[in-house]
Structures are given as structure tokens and as C-alpha cells.
Design a protein around this motif. Structure first.
Motif, short mmCIF file in Angstrom:
data_model
loop_
_atom_site.label_atom_id
_atom_site.label_comp_id
_atom_site.label_asym_id
_atom_site.label_seq_id
_atom_site.Cartn_x
_atom_site.Cartn_y
_atom_site.Cartn_z
N ALA A 175 -0.96 -13.00 2.22
CA ALA A 175 -0.52 -11.78 1.54
C ALA A 175 -1.55 -11.34 0.50
CB ALA A 175 0.84 -12.00 0.87
N ASP A 213 12.20 -4.26 3.70
CA ASP A 213 11.20 -3.23 3.45
C ASP A 213 9.84 -3.68 4.01
OD1 ASP A 213 12.95 -1.52 2.21
OD2 ASP A 213 12.47 -2.22 0.18
N ASP A 214 9.00 -2.70 4.28
CA ASP A 214 7.68 -2.98 4.86
C ASP A 214 6.73 -3.43 3.76
OD1 ASP A 214 5.31 -3.04 6.22
OD2 ASP A 214 5.43 -0.99 6.99
N LEU A 215 6.23 -4.68 3.86
CA LEU A 215 5.34 -5.21 2.85
C LEU A 215 4.04 -4.40 2.76
CD1 LEU A 215 5.04 -7.44 0.73
CD2 LEU A 215 4.15 -8.95 2.53
N THR A 242 7.29 -2.37 -5.36
CA THR A 242 8.58 -2.04 -4.77
C THR A 242 8.65 -0.62 -4.23
OG1 THR A 242 10.97 -1.95 -5.18
CG2 THR A 242 9.53 -1.37 -7.02
N CYS A 287 3.87 -10.10 -2.82
CA CYS A 287 2.52 -9.60 -2.54
C CYS A 287 1.44 -10.62 -2.89
CB CYS A 287 2.26 -8.32 -3.33
SG CYS A 287 3.27 -6.92 -2.81
N GLY A 305 4.22 -1.99 0.13
CA GLY A 305 4.05 -2.62 -1.18
C GLY A 305 2.58 -2.75 -1.56
N HIS A 314 6.80 -7.63 -5.47
CA HIS A 314 7.38 -7.85 -4.16
C HIS A 314 8.09 -6.59 -3.68
CE1 HIS A 314 10.64 -8.57 -7.05
NE2 HIS A 314 11.45 -8.13 -6.10
N VAL A 315 8.44 -6.59 -2.42
CA VAL A 315 9.33 -5.55 -1.88
C VAL A 315 10.66 -6.21 -1.55
CG1 VAL A 315 7.37 -4.25 -0.96
CG2 VAL A 315 8.58 -5.87 0.53
N ASN A 375 8.96 -11.91 0.39
CA ASN A 375 8.41 -10.56 0.47
C ASN A 375 7.47 -10.29 -0.70
OD1 ASN A 375 10.25 -9.66 2.75
ND2 ASN A 375 11.77 -10.20 1.20
#
Length: 263
Positions: free
Chosen positions: A148, A104-106, A65, A142, A109, A99-100, A140
């Protein structure tokens, strides 16, 4: 093949005996809390046991996060749990991929995961292998989908990091179990532990709701085939207490050609 179950942390070895389990997984503190784990009086007994020990990190940990109030305590808590897991002789510390938040920009993360291992390295590194687990839901996340996961491994691959494959999470997350081991290993190079769970939720539902192996929406034969392909230790996180989990363990041993351990 070592097959066990996630159990109550009060007396894990008694729980293992009740299930004829080769391995146990348990929490060292409140899975929904931020308190550091306390020393266990049975640490020496756990280290000496023939039963393999795995520790699951609290669910609240989210090192990916962008929220500093969660990420920074998460790093510290994860490191503290690795230290505590080492005192009980754990073979691995399982932690969810995180996760983010929406918007937000993964990519940040994934880099936060890299920084987590770099942070640990400053104090000598994690004392037990950290096994990142795939998760069931979230757009979102990871480690929900393999695209991902590939980006995550690009970020953390320079470190010694393991992977825990959860069958319920994969199915609910929208990943077909057929051929999944090969697809995962093409990314991570390894599978260190399998969480063998059926899924109450439908394929792609995003629901993290475990079921016993003879129930749910996954063909049990697919779970067995995945375990056979992975060649890794297995932990069931299924409902029904000792009775339900013992039945799941016995089913897997029968299907995989292993002998049932005496209770």
C-alpha cells in the motif's frame, strides 16, 4: 544522532530537559479534536531552542477517506497545523497515513492524498515538511503494509513529502523489522524520522499499543538495528512519563554509541 520523545505540549523544553532529550514532539491542539491550533506564547523560545521540534498532527485527520465531511476538514486542518508548526520552528509535521472505509476503493484514497498536496500547493504549499507515518491496523489503510505504501508514494511522489517509520506500527502491522529500512527506502527513497516504540501487541496483531523499549513483543536489538540503518532522528512515544522515556533515550544512546547528555 538526535534522540527525543513525545511530550506534553504545555512546556516542551522543560520536558526535554527532564529527559535529557535532543528533540521533542508534541501536539498543537487536541489530538482527538478539530479545532485549529492557537498561537503559542513560547513560539520564539521554541524556534531559538537547541532542541529539535517536531509536531504531530491530530489523530482525527484522514485525508484519504471518501467521506467529504472528514476529508475536506482534514485537508484544512493539516494545512493549518503546518502553518502553526512553522511558527515554532518545527522540522516536520507527522501525520498518519489514513484509510478508506470498508467497501471503498483504496485507489481513490491514494488519489485523495495526491489532491491534498495539490490543494496545499494552491496556497503556496506546506510550510514545513509533512512526514507520513505508517500505521498499525486496518485492512483499508494507506500506509500499513508496504504494498500500500508503494501505491501511496506513486500518488504523492511528485511532491516533496517525507516519511516517519514507527517500529511498533510496523511490527503490529505485520512488517518484519529486519531489513525494513531497505524495503521502505526502496519505495520512498527516504526516512526522515523514526518513532522508536516497542509493541504490547503481537506481530501482525494490528494493535497500536506502545511499550517501553525493554518491554513488549519486539526484540530491542531489532529496534536499535533499524535506527542505525535508518540514520534518521529518533522520537520515543513510550509510556512511563519522563522517567520511562529518559530510560529509553539513555538505552538508545548507549546502544548506538552516543554520549548521555547531562540533565
Amino acid at each position: 544522532m538526535r534522540i527525543g520523545a513525545h511530550v506534553d505540549s504545555t512546556d516542551p523544553l522543560a520536558e526535554a530537559a527532564a529527559r535529557a532529550a535532543d528533540a521533542v514532539q508534541f501536539f498543537l491542539s487536541d489530538p482527538q479534536g478539530w479545532k485549529a491550533p492557537k498561537p503559542r506564547e513560547d513560539a520564539e523560545r521554541l524556534r531559538a531552542a537547541e532542541v529539535d521540534i517536531y509536531v504531530h498532527a491530530p489523530y482525527v485527520i484522514n485525508v484519504a477517506t471518501l467521506n467529504n465531511r472528514i476529508r475536506i476538514p482534514s485537508r484544512k486542518l493539516l494545512l493549518g497545523h503546518a502553518d502553526a508548526a512553522a511558527t515554532v520552528g518545527a522540522k516536520g509535521l507527522i501525520v498518519h497515513g489514513g484509510h478508506v472505509n470498508a467497501g471503498d476503493d483504496l485507489a481513490v484514497g491514494f488519489d485523495n492524498w495526491r489532491k491534498t498536496f495539490a490543494y496545499a500547493a494552491e496556497s503556496g504549499g506546506f510550510r514545513v515538511p509533512v512526514l507520513i507515518e505508517n500505521t498499525a491496523g486496518g485492512e483499508n489503510a494507506c500506509a500499513r503494509r508496504l504494498d500500500a505504501l508503494a501505491r501511496l508514494w506513486d500518488a504523492v511522489g511528485e511532491f516533496e513529502v517525507g516519511f516517519c517509520l514507527d517500529t511498533c506500527h510496523a511490527h503490529a502491522g505485520g512488517e518484519d523489522l529486519l531489513g525494513l529500512v531497505d524495503r521502505v527506502k526502496a519505495i520512498t527513497g527516504r526516512i526522515d524520522l523514526v518513532h522508536a516504540n516497542n509493541s504490547k501487541g503481537a506481530f501482525g496483531s494490528g494493535q497500536d499499543r506502545h511499550d517501553n523499549l525493554d518491554g513488549g513483543t519486539i526484540d530491542p536489538d531489532l529496534v536499535v538495528a533499524l535506527i542505525r540503518a535508518a540514520g534518521a532522528p529518533v522520537v520515543v512515544e513510550t509510556p512511563g512519563g519522563a522517567t520511562g522515556q529518559a530510560a529509553d533515550i539513555a538505552f538508545l544512546r548507549e546502544q548506538l554509541g552516543g554520549e548521555q547528555r547531562p540533565a
